[in-house]
Motif scaffolding. Sequence first.
Motif, PDB file in Angstrom:
ATOM      1  N   UNK A 278       0.797  -1.225   0.000  1.00  0.00           N
ATOM      2  CA  UNK A 278       0.000   0.000   0.000  1.00  0.00           C
ATOM      3  C   UNK A 278       0.828   1.273   0.000  1.00  0.00           C
ATOM      4  N   UNK A 279       2.018   1.233   0.587  1.00  0.00           N
ATOM      5  CA  UNK A 279       2.836   2.441   0.708  1.00  0.00           C
ATOM      6  C   UNK A 279       4.279   2.043   0.981  1.00  0.00           C
ATOM      7  N   UNK A 280       5.180   3.009   0.734  1.00  0.00           N
ATOM      8  CA  UNK A 280       6.597   2.772   1.011  1.00  0.00           C
ATOM      9  C   UNK A 280       7.236   4.073   1.486  1.00  0.00           C
ATOM     10  N   UNK A 281       8.189   3.927   2.397  1.00  0.00           N
ATOM     11  CA  UNK A 281       9.030   5.032   2.847  1.00  0.00           C
ATOM     12  C   UNK A 281      10.460   4.611   2.559  1.00  0.00           C
ATOM     13  N   UNK A 282      11.091   5.287   1.606  1.00  0.00           N
ATOM     14  CA  UNK A 282      12.454   4.926   1.238  1.00  0.00           C
ATOM     15  C   UNK A 282      13.433   5.442   2.282  1.00  0.00           C
ATOM     16  N   UNK A 283      14.534   4.715   2.414  1.00  0.00           N
ATOM     17  CA  UNK A 283      15.557   5.046   3.405  1.00  0.00           C
ATOM     18  C   UNK A 283      16.797   5.577   2.703  1.00  0.00           C
ATOM     19  N   UNK A 284      17.364   6.625   3.249  1.00  0.00           N
ATOM     20  CA  UNK A 284      18.539   7.264   2.660  1.00  0.00           C
ATOM     21  C   UNK A 284      19.724   6.308   2.646  1.00  0.00           C
ATOM     22  N   UNK A 285      20.541   6.412   1.607  1.00  0.00           N
ATOM     23  CA  UNK A 285      21.813   5.712   1.576  1.00  0.00           C
ATOM     24  C   UNK A 285      21.792   4.307   1.028  1.00  0.00           C
ATOM     25  N   UNK A 286      20.684   3.874   0.455  1.00  0.00           N
ATOM     26  CA  UNK A 286      20.668   2.507  -0.063  1.00  0.00           C
ATOM     27  C   UNK A 286      19.438   2.238  -0.877  1.00  0.00           C
ATOM     28  N   UNK A 287      19.194   0.958  -1.132  1.00  0.00           N
ATOM     29  CA  UNK A 287      18.026   0.550  -1.922  1.00  0.00           C
ATOM     30  C   UNK A 287      16.936   0.005  -1.018  1.00  0.00           C
ATOM     31  N   UNK A 288      16.952   0.382   0.257  1.00  0.00           N
ATOM     32  CA  UNK A 288      15.997  -0.187   1.219  1.00  0.00           C
ATOM     33  C   UNK A 288      14.821   0.737   1.467  1.00  0.00           C
ATOM     34  N   UNK A 289      13.730   0.129   1.913  1.00  0.00           N
ATOM     35  CA  UNK A 289      12.528   0.880   2.266  1.00  0.00           C
ATOM     36  C   UNK A 289      11.803   0.171   3.399  1.00  0.00           C
ATOM     37  N   UNK A 290      10.967   0.919   4.063  1.00  0.00           N
ATOM     38  CA  UNK A 290       9.944   0.367   4.953  1.00  0.00           C
ATOM     39  C   UNK A 290       8.691   0.371   4.091  1.00  0.00           C
ATOM     40  N   UNK A 291       8.098  -0.791   3.871  1.00  0.00           N
ATOM     41  CA  UNK A 291       6.974  -0.845   2.930  1.00  0.00           C
ATOM     42  C   UNK A 291       5.960  -1.896   3.317  1.00  0.00           C
ATOM     43  N   UNK A 292       4.803  -1.829   2.665  1.00  0.00           N
ATOM     44  CA  UNK A 292       3.764  -2.833   2.834  1.00  0.00           C
ATOM     45  C   UNK A 292       4.166  -4.115   2.121  1.00  0.00           C
ATOM     46  N   UNK A 293       3.206  -5.012   1.955  1.00  0.00           N
ATOM     47  CA  UNK A 293       3.547  -6.284   1.331  1.00  0.00           C
ATOM     48  C   UNK A 293       2.346  -6.888   0.617  1.00  0.00           C
ATOM     49  N   UNK A 294       2.639  -7.668  -0.414  1.00  0.00           N
ATOM     50  CA  UNK A 294       1.607  -8.497  -1.058  1.00  0.00           C
ATOM     51  C   UNK A 294       1.685  -9.927  -0.511  1.00  0.00           C
ATOM     52  N   UNK A 295       2.548 -10.137   0.505  1.00  0.00           N
ATOM     53  CA  UNK A 295       2.685 -11.447   1.146  1.00  0.00           C
ATOM     54  C   UNK A 295       2.595 -11.282   2.664  1.00  0.00           C
ATOM     55  N   UNK A 296       1.388 -11.011   3.198  1.00  0.00           N
ATOM     56  CA  UNK A 296       1.265 -10.760   4.633  1.00  0.00           C
ATOM     57  C   UNK A 296       1.750 -11.911   5.509  1.00  0.00           C
ATOM     58  N   UNK A 297       1.751 -13.130   4.982  1.00  0.00           N
ATOM     59  CA  UNK A 297       2.230 -14.266   5.781  1.00  0.00           C
ATOM     60  C   UNK A 297       3.725 -14.161   6.079  1.00  0.00           C
ATOM     61  N   UNK A 298       4.436 -13.299   5.348  1.00  0.00           N
ATOM     62  CA  UNK A 298       5.880 -13.152   5.592  1.00  0.00           C
ATOM     63  C   UNK A 298       6.189 -12.239   6.775  1.00  0.00           C
ATOM     64  N   UNK A 299       5.215 -11.422   7.189  1.00  0.00           N
ATOM     65  CA  UNK A 299       5.456 -10.517   8.318  1.00  0.00           C
ATOM     66  C   UNK A 299       5.729 -11.355   9.564  1.00  0.00           C
TER      67      UNK A 299
END
Length: 151
Positions: free
Chosen positions: A97-118
Amino acid sequence: MGSPLQAREVVAFSEGVSPGTVVVRTAERRLYLVNGDGTAIRYPVAVGKPGKQWSGATRIDGKYVAPAWSPPAEVKRDNPRLPDVIAGGSPSNPMGAAAMTLAGGQYAIHGTNRPSSVGTYASYGCIRMYNQDVVDLFDRVDVGTQVYVTR
């Protein structure tokens, strides 16, 4: 009563960081948004698989609703059949549903299409949240929010 991995909750938290700071505890598979009154909102998250984990200080440098996703080179190398871009809102888009990108890399805090992975060690280093939780966090943080990732 469900698993503690199924819901965000307010918990005691005293790490000595500023209110509004995000703290990810990789070993716990939890993200904390510090309230500043001795509490934090704790969210269950998926974190990097073994060998894909990282730690350090960064900040949120972008906020996106239903973002399109382009697989980073490492993901594409491991999954060559992935398209170069998956449209935002597509059921196959892993950003959710949404993403917040993190400075300095290719990482983000984001939602998922695989909730079972949380609650698991599942990603290439991103912090993956339930869609309802990433929307909640998205509304509570700003670009520039400090993020600490610990093992």
